[in-house]
Design a protein around this motif. Structure first.
Motif, short mmCIF file in Angstrom:
data_model
loop_
_atom_site.label_atom_id
_atom_site.label_comp_id
_atom_site.label_asym_id
_atom_site.label_seq_id
_atom_site.Cartn_x
_atom_site.Cartn_y
_atom_site.Cartn_z
N SER A 125 0.80 -1.14 -0.03
CA SER A 125 0.04 -0.11 0.03
C SER A 125 0.98 1.38 0.07
O SER A 125 0.21 2.29 -0.45
CB SER A 125 -0.74 0.10 1.20
OG SER A 125 -0.35 -0.06 2.48
N ALA A 126 1.95 1.05 0.47
CA ALA A 126 3.12 2.26 0.35
C ALA A 126 3.19 2.76 -1.08
O ALA A 126 3.14 3.99 -1.46
CB ALA A 126 4.22 2.05 0.85
N PHE A 127 3.42 1.72 -1.86
CA PHE A 127 3.61 2.12 -3.19
C PHE A 127 2.41 2.53 -4.19
O PHE A 127 2.07 3.43 -4.66
CB PHE A 127 4.16 0.86 -4.13
CG PHE A 127 4.18 0.82 -5.73
CD1 PHE A 127 5.21 1.81 -6.21
CD2 PHE A 127 3.15 0.47 -6.24
CE1 PHE A 127 5.17 1.97 -7.68
CE2 PHE A 127 3.05 0.60 -8.04
CZ PHE A 127 4.05 1.15 -8.49
N GLY A 128 1.24 1.81 -3.76
CA GLY A 128 -0.38 2.01 -4.06
C GLY A 128 -0.70 3.50 -3.82
O GLY A 128 -1.24 4.26 -4.48
N THR A 129 -0.29 3.96 -2.58
CA THR A 129 -0.61 5.38 -2.09
C THR A 129 0.04 6.41 -2.80
O THR A 129 -0.39 7.70 -3.28
CB THR A 129 -0.27 5.55 -0.46
OG1 THR A 129 -1.20 4.40 0.11
CG2 THR A 129 -0.81 6.84 -0.02
N TYR A 130 1.48 6.11 -3.09
CA TYR A 130 2.29 7.12 -3.72
C TYR A 130 1.71 7.10 -5.29
O TYR A 130 1.66 8.43 -5.81
CB TYR A 130 3.74 6.61 -3.86
CG TYR A 130 4.68 7.54 -4.27
CD1 TYR A 130 5.01 8.68 -3.94
CD2 TYR A 130 5.01 7.25 -5.60
CE1 TYR A 130 5.97 9.52 -4.60
CE2 TYR A 130 6.13 8.20 -6.41
CZ TYR A 130 6.42 9.24 -5.83
OH TYR A 130 7.33 10.14 -6.60
N LEU A 131 1.20 6.21 -5.91
CA LEU A 131 0.75 6.19 -7.11
C LEU A 131 -0.51 7.03 -7.30
O LEU A 131 -0.79 7.82 -8.07
CB LEU A 131 0.98 4.79 -7.96
CG LEU A 131 0.42 4.67 -9.01
CD1 LEU A 131 1.25 5.47 -10.23
CD2 LEU A 131 0.24 3.10 -9.59
N LEU A 132 -1.37 6.41 -6.65
CA LEU A 132 -2.79 6.86 -6.63
C LEU A 132 -2.85 8.40 -6.02
O LEU A 132 -3.79 9.08 -6.56
CB LEU A 132 -3.76 6.15 -5.79
CG LEU A 132 -4.17 4.58 -6.38
CD1 LEU A 132 -4.85 3.73 -5.31
CD2 LEU A 132 -4.55 4.79 -7.65
N SER A 133 -1.94 8.95 -5.23
CA SER A 133 -2.01 10.09 -4.83
C SER A 133 -1.67 10.99 -5.79
O SER A 133 -2.14 12.20 -5.91
CB SER A 133 -1.26 10.34 -3.40
OG SER A 133 0.20 10.00 -3.96
N SER A 134 -0.85 10.65 -6.49
CA SER A 134 -0.21 11.62 -7.72
C SER A 134 -1.48 11.76 -8.60
O SER A 134 -1.49 12.88 -9.56
CB SER A 134 1.05 11.09 -8.28
OG SER A 134 0.82 9.97 -8.78
N VAL A 135 -2.17 10.38 -9.11
CA VAL A 135 -3.41 10.43 -9.77
C VAL A 135 -4.41 11.44 -9.38
O VAL A 135 -4.89 12.26 -10.11
CB VAL A 135 -3.78 9.14 -10.40
CG1 VAL A 135 -4.92 9.23 -10.95
CG2 VAL A 135 -2.63 8.28 -10.86
N LEU A 136 -4.82 11.51 -7.96
CA LEU A 136 -5.74 12.21 -7.60
C LEU A 136 -5.36 13.69 -7.17
O LEU A 136 -6.36 14.53 -7.20
CB LEU A 136 -6.35 11.73 -6.23
CG LEU A 136 -7.08 10.07 -6.22
CD1 LEU A 136 -7.30 9.57 -5.00
CD2 LEU A 136 -8.09 10.21 -7.18
N ALA A 137 -4.13 13.67 -7.54
CA ALA A 137 -3.97 15.31 -7.25
C ALA A 137 -4.11 16.09 -8.53
O ALA A 137 -4.43 17.44 -8.10
CB ALA A 137 -2.23 15.30 -7.04
N THR A 138 -4.60 15.42 -9.44
CA THR A 138 -4.73 16.19 -10.53
C THR A 138 -6.28 15.95 -10.97
O THR A 138 -6.77 16.24 -12.16
CB THR A 138 -3.88 15.79 -11.85
OG1 THR A 138 -4.06 14.23 -12.12
CG2 THR A 138 -2.41 15.89 -11.73
N PHE A 139 -7.01 15.42 -9.91
CA PHE A 139 -8.55 15.47 -10.12
C PHE A 139 -9.24 16.56 -10.52
O PHE A 139 -8.84 17.44 -9.87
CB PHE A 139 -9.11 14.63 -9.11
CG PHE A 139 -10.23 13.93 -9.37
CD1 PHE A 139 -10.40 12.39 -9.57
CD2 PHE A 139 -11.81 14.38 -9.06
CE1 PHE A 139 -11.62 12.01 -9.83
CE2 PHE A 139 -12.92 13.68 -9.26
CZ PHE A 139 -12.71 12.61 -9.74
N PRO A 140 -10.30 16.66 -11.50
CA PRO A 140 -11.03 18.04 -11.73
C PRO A 140 -11.75 18.40 -10.61
O PRO A 140 -12.56 17.68 -9.94
CB PRO A 140 -11.85 17.56 -12.88
CG PRO A 140 -11.17 16.18 -13.47
CD PRO A 140 -10.72 15.41 -12.16
N ARG A 141 -11.28 19.46 -10.09
CA ARG A 141 -11.98 20.15 -8.94
C ARG A 141 -13.52 20.52 -9.22
O ARG A 141 -14.27 20.52 -8.43
CB ARG A 141 -11.27 21.47 -8.47
CG ARG A 141 -9.93 21.11 -7.99
CD ARG A 141 -9.93 20.37 -6.78
NE ARG A 141 -8.62 19.80 -6.30
CZ ARG A 141 -8.48 19.17 -4.92
NH1 ARG A 141 -9.47 19.03 -4.30
NH2 ARG A 141 -7.14 18.84 -4.74
#
Length: 302
Positions: A177-193
């Motif tokens: 989950s450490a790797f999964g969190t790092y990957l998904l957080s970079s994806v969700l950081a650009t989520f349309p506000r």
């Protein structure tokens, strides 16, 4: 008087041409010589990569006498399953296979769920210290497992979880989950506000935004992580070797390593053991191949 109305003459040129066709429809893209050269090179590369697997299958179906006489590269004279049955009975491969499937499947599901929750807090929630937490997760991905074995071993002893499958599930869930969190957080950081604001205006709370708005968008990435987490956990050796000492709790990789360390297998049985350990991961990958390819290409298609 009868009025005679002349009808317009048909367009002979148009009728001779026939019905119009869309030039874009039915157009087949022609492949040049370079495309066929690339396909031939990829086919040759795939054949080269399959050679070790074919050699393992050949040796798994041989008798020890055939292996000693013809060598490892010769095809078998017949289908001999003695090595496979001997290895299956010696290690209790049914229970070992069940242990690996249970541990790998549990880790894959739990690690993906934990990654989504963490990434939702870091990528969309924008909690304080987000940058430091992402740096800590990146550092956790670079640590070798040898540095984690003794602290985790001591902690499992203190919690009476040593030599249990739940201990390995907890350890690998956190690691993956450490790797999964790092990957998904970079994806969700650009989520349309604006999408999130529209959901809030409609009265959706945080959980509803997560499962009804965010989850459908990141589902392809989650499916990729699910496949990778399962395969990575299946192939792990060091931590299961330290934590699972009883034969009833061992995984496939540990059973293979322990039996080879005891020098209780010949070349044909070793090949049979490798084949039995490889088939479940290959089957899992082939079953979820379409899911994996869709997840990898989903981010490039809008």
């Amino acid at each position: 008087m009868t009025a005679i109305i002349a009808e317009p003459a048909p367009d002979r040129a148009a009728s001779s041409r026939g019905p119009r066709r869309d030039p874009r429809r039915g157009r087949r893209r022609r492949r040049g010589p370079s495309a066929y050269a690339v396909l031939a090179a990829l086919a040759a590369l795939a054949g080269i990569m399959l050679i070790p697997f074919v050699v393992v299958v050949f040796n798994a179906l041989k008798t020890p006498a055939e292996y000693a006489e013809d060598g490892p590269l010769a095809p078998p004279g017949g289908v001999h399953l003695d090595g496979i049955t001997d290895f299956w009975e010696r290690v209790g491969f049914g229970q070992v296979l069940l242990n690996s499937a249970l541990i790998s499947g549990s880790v894959a599901v739990l690690a993906v769920l934990l990654s989504v929750l963490n990434a939702y807090a870091l990528g969309i929630g924008r909690i304080k210290g987000r940058t430091w937490m992402l740096a800590l997760l990146l550092l956790a991905n670079t640590l070798p497992q040898e540095a984690l074995v003794y602290p985790l071993y001591y902690l499992a002893k203190q919690l009476n979880l040593y030599d249990t499958r739940i201990s390995v599930i907890i350890v690998f869930t956190v690691i993956q989950s450490a790797f999964g969190t790092y990957l998904l957080s970079s994806v969700l950081a650009t989520f349309p506000r604006p999408l999130l604001e529209a959901a809030r205006i409609d009265g959706a709370n945080r959980w509803q935004i997560l499962w009804r708005v965010v989850f459908p968008v990141v589902r392809p990435t989650m499916s990729v992580l699910l496949v990778f987490f399962f395969i990575w956990t299946w192939n792990e050796f060091l931590i299961p070797l330290v934590f699972l000492i009883s034969q009833d709790n061992q995984t496939v990789s540990v059973a293979l390593g322990v039996l080879q360390g005891q020098r209780m297998m010949d070349a044909t049985m070793s090949s049979a053991a490798s084949l039995l350990g490889l088939i479940p991961t290959v089957a899992f990958f082939l079953i979820f191949q379409r899911t994996l390819s869709r997840g990898l290409t989903a981010g490039a298609i809008k």
